[in-house]
Write a protein that holds these residues in place. Structure first.
Motif, PDB file in Angstrom:
ATOM      1  N   TYR A  17       0.829  -1.204   0.000  1.00 30.19           N
ATOM      2  CA  TYR A  17       0.000   0.000   0.000  1.00 30.19           C
ATOM      3  C   TYR A  17       0.868   1.261   0.000  1.00 30.19           C
ATOM      4  O   TYR A  17       0.612   2.209  -0.757  1.00 30.19           O
ATOM      5  CB  TYR A  17      -0.925  -0.003   1.213  1.00 30.19           C
ATOM      6  CG  TYR A  17      -1.689   1.290   1.376  1.00 30.19           C
ATOM      7  CD1 TYR A  17      -2.827   1.547   0.620  1.00 30.19           C
ATOM      8  CD2 TYR A  17      -1.251   2.271   2.264  1.00 30.19           C
ATOM      9  CE1 TYR A  17      -3.516   2.743   0.748  1.00 30.19           C
ATOM     10  CE2 TYR A  17      -1.934   3.470   2.393  1.00 30.19           C
ATOM     11  CZ  TYR A  17      -3.066   3.696   1.637  1.00 30.19           C
ATOM     12  OH  TYR A  17      -3.738   4.898   1.756  1.00 30.19           O
ATOM     13  N   ASN A  20       2.477   1.952  -3.337  1.00 27.21           N
ATOM     14  CA  ASN A  20       1.482   2.481  -4.268  1.00 27.21           C
ATOM     15  C   ASN A  20       1.219   3.963  -4.003  1.00 27.21           C
ATOM     16  O   ASN A  20       1.195   4.785  -4.927  1.00 27.21           O
ATOM     17  CB  ASN A  20       0.189   1.675  -4.131  1.00 27.21           C
ATOM     18  CG  ASN A  20      -0.782   1.930  -5.268  1.00 27.21           C
ATOM     19  OD1 ASN A  20      -0.462   2.608  -6.238  1.00 27.21           O
ATOM     20  ND2 ASN A  20      -1.974   1.380  -5.149  1.00 27.21           N
ATOM     21  N   GLU A  21       1.044   4.319  -2.726  1.00 32.64           N
ATOM     22  CA  GLU A  21       0.732   5.709  -2.390  1.00 32.64           C
ATOM     23  C   GLU A  21       1.911   6.640  -2.657  1.00 32.64           C
ATOM     24  O   GLU A  21       1.719   7.794  -3.049  1.00 32.64           O
ATOM     25  CB  GLU A  21       0.287   5.822  -0.930  1.00 32.64           C
ATOM     26  CG  GLU A  21      -1.028   5.135  -0.614  1.00 32.64           C
ATOM     27  CD  GLU A  21      -2.204   5.680  -1.413  1.00 32.64           C
ATOM     28  OE1 GLU A  21      -2.097   6.784  -1.986  1.00 32.64           O
ATOM     29  OE2 GLU A  21      -3.230   4.992  -1.487  1.00 32.64           O
ATOM     30  N   ALA A  62      -2.442   6.669   5.334  1.00 28.97           N
ATOM     31  CA  ALA A  62      -3.791   6.146   5.087  1.00 28.97           C
ATOM     32  C   ALA A  62      -4.875   6.986   5.753  1.00 28.97           C
ATOM     33  O   ALA A  62      -5.890   7.314   5.134  1.00 28.97           O
ATOM     34  CB  ALA A  62      -3.882   4.697   5.561  1.00 28.97           C
ATOM     35  N   VAL A  70      -7.365   1.730   5.734  1.00 27.52           N
ATOM     36  CA  VAL A  70      -6.267   0.780   5.521  1.00 27.52           C
ATOM     37  C   VAL A  70      -5.512   0.459   6.812  1.00 27.52           C
ATOM     38  O   VAL A  70      -5.265  -0.712   7.125  1.00 27.52           O
ATOM     39  CB  VAL A  70      -5.297   1.308   4.446  1.00 27.52           C
ATOM     40  CG1 VAL A  70      -4.074   0.406   4.331  1.00 27.52           C
ATOM     41  CG2 VAL A  70      -6.011   1.404   3.097  1.00 27.52           C
ATOM     42  N   TRP A 143      -1.228  -3.507  -8.985  1.00 22.31           N
ATOM     43  CA  TRP A 143      -1.257  -3.842  -7.557  1.00 22.31           C
ATOM     44  C   TRP A 143      -2.572  -4.555  -7.216  1.00 22.31           C
ATOM     45  O   TRP A 143      -3.644  -4.147  -7.669  1.00 22.31           O
ATOM     46  CB  TRP A 143      -1.165  -2.584  -6.698  1.00 22.31           C
ATOM     47  CG  TRP A 143       0.075  -1.770  -6.865  1.00 22.31           C
ATOM     48  CD1 TRP A 143       0.183  -0.592  -7.553  1.00 22.31           C
ATOM     49  CD2 TRP A 143       1.370  -2.036  -6.343  1.00 22.31           C
ATOM     50  NE1 TRP A 143       1.465  -0.114  -7.483  1.00 22.31           N
ATOM     51  CE2 TRP A 143       2.222  -0.980  -6.747  1.00 22.31           C
ATOM     52  CE3 TRP A 143       1.899  -3.070  -5.570  1.00 22.31           C
ATOM     53  CZ2 TRP A 143       3.570  -0.931  -6.405  1.00 22.31           C
ATOM     54  CZ3 TRP A 143       3.239  -3.016  -5.228  1.00 22.31           C
ATOM     55  CH2 TRP A 143       4.055  -1.968  -5.641  1.00 22.31           C
ATOM     56  N   LEU A 146      -7.387  -4.312  -2.106  1.00 23.96           N
ATOM     57  CA  LEU A 146      -7.489  -4.749  -0.713  1.00 23.96           C
ATOM     58  C   LEU A 146      -8.959  -4.869  -0.339  1.00 23.96           C
ATOM     59  O   LEU A 146      -9.731  -3.923  -0.504  1.00 23.96           O
ATOM     60  CB  LEU A 146      -6.788  -3.760   0.217  1.00 23.96           C
ATOM     61  CG  LEU A 146      -5.345  -3.379  -0.141  1.00 23.96           C
ATOM     62  CD1 LEU A 146      -4.759  -2.471   0.932  1.00 23.96           C
ATOM     63  CD2 LEU A 146      -4.481  -4.606  -0.348  1.00 23.96           C
ATOM     64  N   ASP A 158      -9.359  -0.533  -0.395  1.00 25.71           N
ATOM     65  CA  ASP A 158      -8.399   0.199  -1.226  1.00 25.71           C
ATOM     66  C   ASP A 158      -8.376  -0.449  -2.603  1.00 25.71           C
ATOM     67  O   ASP A 158      -8.264  -1.670  -2.716  1.00 25.71           O
ATOM     68  CB  ASP A 158      -6.988   0.177  -0.628  1.00 25.71           C
ATOM     69  CG  ASP A 158      -6.023   1.020  -1.454  1.00 25.71           C
ATOM     70  OD1 ASP A 158      -6.235   2.243  -1.524  1.00 25.71           O
ATOM     71  OD2 ASP A 158      -5.078   0.462  -2.043  1.00 25.71           O
TER      72      ASP A 158
END
Length: 256
Positions: A17, A20-21, A62, A70, A143, A146, A158
């Motif tokens: 995560y 990705n962010e 998050a 998350v 990705w 979630l 997510d």
């Protein structure tokens, strides 16, 4: 000793995560070597800075930036995580933005197949959604999403953009992590900044009266009860670090 990371897979997902962010944070940088360095740094972050610092970083991104569940879900030790191909028809669509939610939640009642059908035929909807910035991103679309299991369906916490893109392309499945509830007594972590906010709230308040103290104490007692590390954060990060005797007194009531 407090165990912060609930499982190996939860840690793997949390790192995924963050990677990705960070690609969103530095979206103006197109250098693959840069992201490889970021990924390696994230992979070592918990070992380098400590386990709780890693989870607080996750919370900062998050909760603080993206306003997503998350951190709360991944830090919760009630789940066991598995990577699988999820049938898109079983996805429980979740919110994205007021414009998109107007359709997927209010009009389509979170039904993925209704969205897929309308995407083909409803030009007005397509144009409105595209105007929000909804589009593919090759560097991030691979990705896994979630989710966690709710009944026979999978609730996304997510990856909704990736879900809608897959539906628009008539895919039948999408790769995703699934959380299965295995521990009814499981609880999440709470980030230090959430507790720190309570002391800031008291400091900013005018006047500082007994009703405010009682309200803060009640919230603190819930934190102490409902979060695995609640007592530790209140005791070590607030009571232990504060130089304000009144703050120490109020927070001491929370953990009694």
């Amino acid at each position: 000793m407090q165990k912060y990371t609930p499982s190996k897979n939860a840690l793997v997902i949390a790192k995924q995560y963050l990677k990705n962010e960070f690609r969103k944070i530095f979206a103006d940088i197109k250098d693959d070597k840069f992201y490889k360095k970021i990924d390696k740094s994230i992979d070592r972050f918990d070992l380098r800075e400590g386990e709780i610092s890693f989870w607080n970083l996750l919370a900062g991104i998050a909760e603080g930036w993206k306003l997503k569940q998350v951190f709360a879900v991944l830090s919760d030790d009630k789940y066991r995580w598995k990577l699988k191909n999820i049938p898109l028809e079983k996805i429980h669509l979740s919110g994205m933005s007021p414009t998109i939610d107007k359709y997927i939640i209010k009009k389509f009642n979170r039904n993925p197949l209704t969205f897929a059908k309308q995407w083909k035929t409803n030009k007005t909807m397509r144009q409105e959604i595209i105007k929000t910035g909804f589009s593919a991103h090759k560097d991030r679309d691979g990705w896994p999403i979630l989710t966690y299991k709710i009944g026979e369906n999978y609730r996304v916490f997510d990856g909704m953009r990736r879900v809608l893109l897959a539906l628009a392309k008539n895919q039948s499945t999408i790769k995703g992590w699934v959380g299965y509830k295995i521990n009814a007594k499981g609880r999440p972590l709470i980030s230090a900044n959430r507790c720190y906010f309570l002391s800031n709230l008291y400091n900013q308040a005018k006047p500082k009266d007994k009703s405010l103290e009682r309200a803060l104490t009640r919230i603190g007692k819930e934190i102490n009860k409902d979060y695995r590390n609640g007592r530790e954060v209140l005791l070590k990060k607030i009571i232990g670090w504060s130089h304000d005797q009144k703050i120490k007194s109020i927070f001491a009531e929370m953990i009694k």
